[in-house]
Design an enzyme around this catalytic site. Structure first.
Site, mmCIF file in Angstrom:
data_model
loop_
_atom_site.group_PDB
_atom_site.id
_atom_site.type_symbol
_atom_site.label_atom_id
_atom_site.label_comp_id
_atom_site.label_asym_id
_atom_site.label_seq_id
_atom_site.Cartn_x
_atom_site.Cartn_y
_atom_site.Cartn_z
ATOM 1 N N LYS A 84 -18.452 -37.246 -5.828
ATOM 2 C CA LYS A 84 -17.536 -36.696 -4.816
ATOM 3 C C LYS A 84 -16.626 -37.760 -4.204
ATOM 4 C CE LYS A 84 -18.844 -32.345 -4.894
ATOM 5 N NZ LYS A 84 -17.924 -31.263 -5.295
ATOM 6 N N GLU A 106 -14.949 -28.623 3.293
ATOM 7 C CA GLU A 106 -16.138 -27.798 3.146
ATOM 8 C C GLU A 106 -17.166 -28.600 2.364
ATOM 9 O OE1 GLU A 106 -15.034 -28.090 -0.807
ATOM 10 O OE2 GLU A 106 -13.681 -27.701 0.870
ATOM 11 N N SER A 373 -24.156 -36.557 -12.104
ATOM 12 C CA SER A 373 -23.150 -36.429 -11.050
ATOM 13 C C SER A 373 -23.611 -36.892 -9.680
ATOM 14 C CB SER A 373 -22.670 -34.980 -10.960
ATOM 15 O OG SER A 373 -23.766 -34.103 -10.730
#
Length: 389
Positions: A84, A106, A373
């Site tokens: 992210k 969000e 991830s």
């Protein structure tokens, strides 16, 4: 047509947001060619975020599974613990160059919220995060991290209390504050130009993979496997391989408890074409077109739709999309932890579970790259409550 991937994409939003989206498109197209913007982005990616992340040969896991070589793209080692950061820092820097003083976001699993809070703190931007109350409970550690980093966290109790509701509230905020606020969407979802912007910032993953695997093995992999919720880590891992037709691109959605409505988060498996959060894509819906609440053991995959470019790649047959069940993901979570000493996120564990299934089919001469991830410390409470360890 601008803003579409085949029939998917577009921007289906209230008129008040159209000028903001047009400004964002214009500024992004300008800044991605701007030398100073790119210099600063490169600085933060390398010296603050920790790029490039390693491509790790999982020798013990390969031996245990008995098939293709398994490589892990270690996005879990990036600052904040997940992929992210790539997009959060990119968009936060974009917001600063655009003159915005405030960023909102969000978050589902909390990793995007943490990455946004990290980026906001580093760049001196006021930061506010929207998170579903259900997600806030199962990812309480990340809520504490966001607050520690100076972000205001709003827990949304409406609806199912997950990512869908968090996005709804963030969009409402943005509609009333577009003059000074940038909405930092965390995945390849939402109205154009967000799916393209997020994909571009995440494409560093596949760019590095390509260089690294060529250096290590002297060839491209047989398959790249990644989990798919909204789909940003997968688009990042796939993008620079799209034209390499010999490489299978495999996205793994959350099969949850099974493929009945309400028991999974697998819109590319059971969904239909619809519109959600400003884009035309695949959505889990009932016979009347109403969005059905999704479910996954992993908060980051608990979303009833998917990025429009994934829907497009599926429609043209370039990428394959499948699913892993909760129990399969948990098994892969435990297996990687005990075999390689790496604790993966439950999201990433879905990709691992499917890689295990195809390892023998691809064979010992094959190469599978799994995009790891994120790291799994955020999921330990979930695992502990299951009484497994």
């Amino acid at each position: 047509m601008k803003g579409f991937f085949g029939e998917f994409g577009g921007y289906y939003v209230p008129e008040v947001l159209i000028p903001a989206l047009e400004e964002l498109e214009k500024e992004y197209n300008r800044l991605k060619k701007d030398e100073e913007f790119q210099r600063q982005l490169d600085h933060y990616m390398k010296n603050f975020g920790g790029r490039p992340t390693p491509l790790y040969f999982a020798a013990r896991l390969t031996d245990k599974w008995g098939g293709a070589k398994i490589y892990l793209k270690r996005e879990d080692l990036l600052h904040g613990g997940a992929h992210k950061f790539n997009n959060a820092m990119g968009q936060a820097l974009l917001a600063k160059f655009m003159g915005k003083k405030r960023i909102i976001a969000e978050t589902g699993a909390g990793q995007h919220g943490v990455a946004t809070a990290i980026s906001g703190a580093a760049l001196g931007l006021e930061t506010e995060i929207y998170m579903g109350s259900k997600d806030g409970e199962r990812q309480a550690v990340n809520v504490k991290k966001m607050k520690l980093l100076g972000a205001k966290v709003n827990l949304v109790s409406k609806g199912n209390g997950t990512l869908k509701e968090a996005i709804n509230e963030a969009l409402r905020d943005w509609a009333g504050s577009v003059e000074y606020t940038h909405y930092l969407i965390g995945s390849v979802v939402g109205p154009y130009p967000y799916p393209e912007i997020v994909r571009d910032f995440q494409s560093v993953i596949s760019r590095e993979i390509k260089e690294q695997i060529n250096k290590i093995e002297g060839r491209l992999p047989d398959a790249v496997v990644a989990c798919v919720g909204g789909g940003s880590n997968a688009m990042g891992a796939f993008y620079n391989f799209i034209n390499d037709k010999s490489v299978r691109l495999i996205g793994v959605q959350a099969g949850g408890k099974g493929l009945d409505l309400g028991n999974n988060s697998a819109p590319l498996i059971i969904g239909n074409t619809g519109i959600l959060h400003g884009a035309k894509t695949k959505v889990i819906q009932d016979e009347n077109g109403n969005t059905i609440d999704s479910y996954s053991i992993s908060a980051g995959l608990d979303y009833p739709a998917v990025g429009p470019e994934h829907a497009y790649l599926q429609s043209i047959g370039r990428a394959e999309y499948t699913y892993a069940l909760d129990n399969e993901a948990v098994e892969a979570f435990l297996e990687l932890s005990k075999t390689e000493g790496i604790i993966p996120a439950l999201e990433s564990s879905h990709a691992l579970a499917y890689a295990k299934k195809i390892a023998n089919d691809i064979g010992k001469d094959g190469i599978i790259i799994v995009n790891l991830s994120g790291r799994g410390d955020k999921d330990l409470d979930t695992i502990m409550k299951m009484g497994i360890i």
